[in-house]
Design an enzyme around this catalytic site. Structure first.
Site, PDB file in Angstrom:
ATOM      1  CG  HIS A 265      -4.145  18.475 -38.449  1.00  0.00           C
ATOM      2  ND1 HIS A 265      -3.449  17.791 -37.476  1.00  0.00           N
ATOM      3  CD2 HIS A 265      -4.364  17.568 -39.445  1.00  0.00           C
ATOM      4  CE1 HIS A 265      -3.264  16.537 -37.851  1.00  0.00           C
ATOM      5  NE2 HIS A 265      -3.814  16.379 -39.055  1.00  0.00           N
ATOM      6  CD  GLU A 266      -6.493  18.033 -42.523  1.00  0.00           C
ATOM      7  OE1 GLU A 266      -5.649  17.610 -43.351  1.00  0.00           O
ATOM      8  OE2 GLU A 266      -6.968  17.301 -41.622  1.00  0.00           O
ATOM      9  CG  HIS A 269      -1.558  16.721 -43.563  1.00  0.00           C
ATOM     10  ND1 HIS A 269      -0.633  15.718 -43.380  1.00  0.00           N
ATOM     11  CD2 HIS A 269      -2.528  16.515 -42.615  1.00  0.00           C
ATOM     12  CE1 HIS A 269      -1.010  14.936 -42.384  1.00  0.00           C
ATOM     13  NE2 HIS A 269      -2.161  15.398 -41.900  1.00  0.00           N
ATOM     14  CD  GLU A 295      -1.082  13.338 -38.424  1.00  0.00           C
ATOM     15  OE1 GLU A 295      -1.801  13.878 -37.550  1.00  0.00           O
ATOM     16  OE2 GLU A 295      -1.424  13.226 -39.628  1.00  0.00           O
TER      17      GLU A 295
END
Length: 501
Positions: A265-266, A269, A295
């Site tokens: 997930h990170e 980003h 996001e």
């Protein structure tokens, strides 16, 4: 950023130079914040609060300087190239909002959020909302004052939401959240009534093994460690610039998929940040297009790649090598997509129940800011909503209203962008599948470059050249819609849980 001097007025260069200095200060402040959450000694908060407050004040003064207004007025009637027009549009938007807010209030908010971080940590460790409640009350008062300066006639939540998503109005956000509720609640009920039991990973997985796997996953997906680093933090996050985009994760020795999912997930980003134009650093063209788009990148990589069958066909040997397991790709895929009945924590939630966590927070924030909910009532209201929406009730504040870091940052109005980003991720992934020949097969082969390139070309490299709606239209050929996410969710979980839909 180089410009054609023959077609750009001198005021443009002056504007961009001053905006750049403000940007550099903001990025330095971001490093101070990263250090506070990752490495700073526990006793450093009093000094750090003053440091961050001072930097925020100087940055604010640069952005609202009278010269900025004069340059913007001069450029209003100028015939500028498209990119330069976008730069002026974005700086004017910031200028008009920030110029209404007193510098001393900006400094006070920055100091208050630095002071709030250790209070939140201690309250969570002690499982005591009452310890954190006065801090939340102070931050709410400051943010109400901040919003009132920007537009005293507008809804406070709407003003704050525009800080994070300037080009999607709150009515649209609420409409999408309602669509998610209407579709996902019955789908979750069907999943829970299903007789299908998906495979679950059990056992103990030491932190050092998980760290090695998460680092290998980042390398495999294409994270540039020369412009980033991996650390741990109580609440995983990513921050930085295209030259230094850092990620953090956390570990639970009973759940190795949690750290892996958080890291991917990170990574999403960070790969967006790393994909911004180097030559546009210090300009809106070198900055992300708001938190919905940001996001969308993290949720696309976490869910549409990291939770896909194709990814686990490729990645399960690496998982088994690190943890000494013998999972099959299908077992790993099932484990990564469990819909749990007792998941209390948002960042550990599955793709379906996740959005009910967001709706709960949105409703509480909105009522707090409107004065319809007292701060001391938050734990009870939180627990009631968890029971109503998810059928579970937290037994502690730590696993309830103290689990998120956002309110210690003063980030009221932020939460809807999580669901909006998930919706956009599905729309972007569908467009990428149309444009990339056999994208699923490439993921199954561990080939991620084509997807990186597509996202960079269609999202990252544009920075803030387009508004959110225009960027989505450019990338997908359609306006923003929840249809792709809802179709994806019903198809994926209908298949996993053998639902008759």
């Amino acid at each position: 950023m180089a410009t054609d001097q023959s077609s750009v007025p001198e005021a443009y260069d002056d504007l961009l130079e001053q905006y750049g200095r403000a940007t550099y200060l903001g990025d330095a402040n971001m490093v101070l914040s990263w250090d506070q959450e990752v490495m700073m000694p526990e006793g450093g908060t009093p000094a750090r609060a003053k440091q961050r407050g001072a930097v925020s004040a100087v940055q604010h003064d640069l952005l609202v300087d009278d010269d900025m207004g004069e340059w913007l007025d001069e450029l209003e009637a100028a015939d500028l190239p498209a990119e330069e027009s976008a730069v002026v549009r974005e700086i004017r938007r910031q200028y008009e909002r920030k110029a209404r807010v007193p510098t001393d209030l900006v400094e006070e908010i920055s100091e208050a959020t630095s002071d709030a971080h250790p209070v939140w940590q201690e309250a969570r460790e002690e499982d005591d909302w009452s310890t954190f409640a006065p801090t939340v009350e102070r931050l709410l008062d400051l943010k109400r004052e901040y919003a009132n300066h920007i537009d005293s006639s507008a809804d406070t939540y709407e003003v704050l939401f525009a800080d994070y998503e300037p080009y999607i109005d709150l009515d649209t956000a609420e409409e999408i959240l309602e669509q998610l509720r209407e579709t996902l609640v019955p789908l979750i009920d069907e999943v829970r009534e299903s007789d299908v039991d998906l495979y679950d990973v059990e056992g103990t997985y030491p932190e050092d093994q998980q760290l090695g796997l998460t680092r290998e996953a980042l390398e495999t997906l294409g994270y540039d460690f020369e412009r980033g680093r991996l650390d741990t933090a109580p609440h995983p996050f990513s921050s930085g610039t295209q030259f230094d985009a850092r990620v953090t994760t956390r570990f639970d020795e009973s759940d190795p998929l949690d750290s892996l999912g958080s890291t991917i997930h990170e990574f999403g980003h960070a790969t967006y940040t790393q994909g911004l134009r180097d030559d546009a650093y210090g300009s809106p063209l070198g900055e992300h297009r708001g938190l919905t788009v940001h996001e969308s990148q993290s949720r696309l990589w976490e869910n549409h790649v990291g939770r896909s069958r194709a990814f686990w066909d490729f990645f399960v040997p690496q998982f088994n090598d690190h943890h000494g397991t013998d999972l099959t790709p299908e077992q790993a895929y099932e484990a990564a997509n469990q819909v749990y009945e007792d998941n209390l924590i948002r960042v550990e939630a599955d793709e379906l129940t996740y959005h009910l966590h967001i709706i709960l927070r949105f409703e509480i924030e909105r009522d707090l800011l409107a004065g319809d909910l007292d701060v001391e009532e938050v734990p009870a209201v939180w627990n009631d909503k968890m029971e109503e929406y998810l059928g579970i009730r937290p037994e502690t504040d730590a696993e309830g209203c103290l689990q998120d870091i956002h309110w210690s940052h003063g980030s009221f109005g932020y939460f809807p962008t999580y669901s909006l980003g998930s919706v956009l991720a599905a729309q972007l992934h569908a467009a990428a599948e149309d444009d990339i020949d056999d994208l699923d097969g490439k993921v199954r082969a561990g080939e991620f470059e084509d997807l990186h390139t597509w996202l960079t070309d269609n999202v990252h490299r544009h920075g803030q050249r387009y508004t959110t709606d225009d960027l989505i239209q450019e990338a997908t050929g359609e306006s923003f819609t929840a249809d792709y996410f809802l179709e994806y969710a019903e198809s994926k979980f209908g298949d996993l849980y053998d639902l008759d839909r």
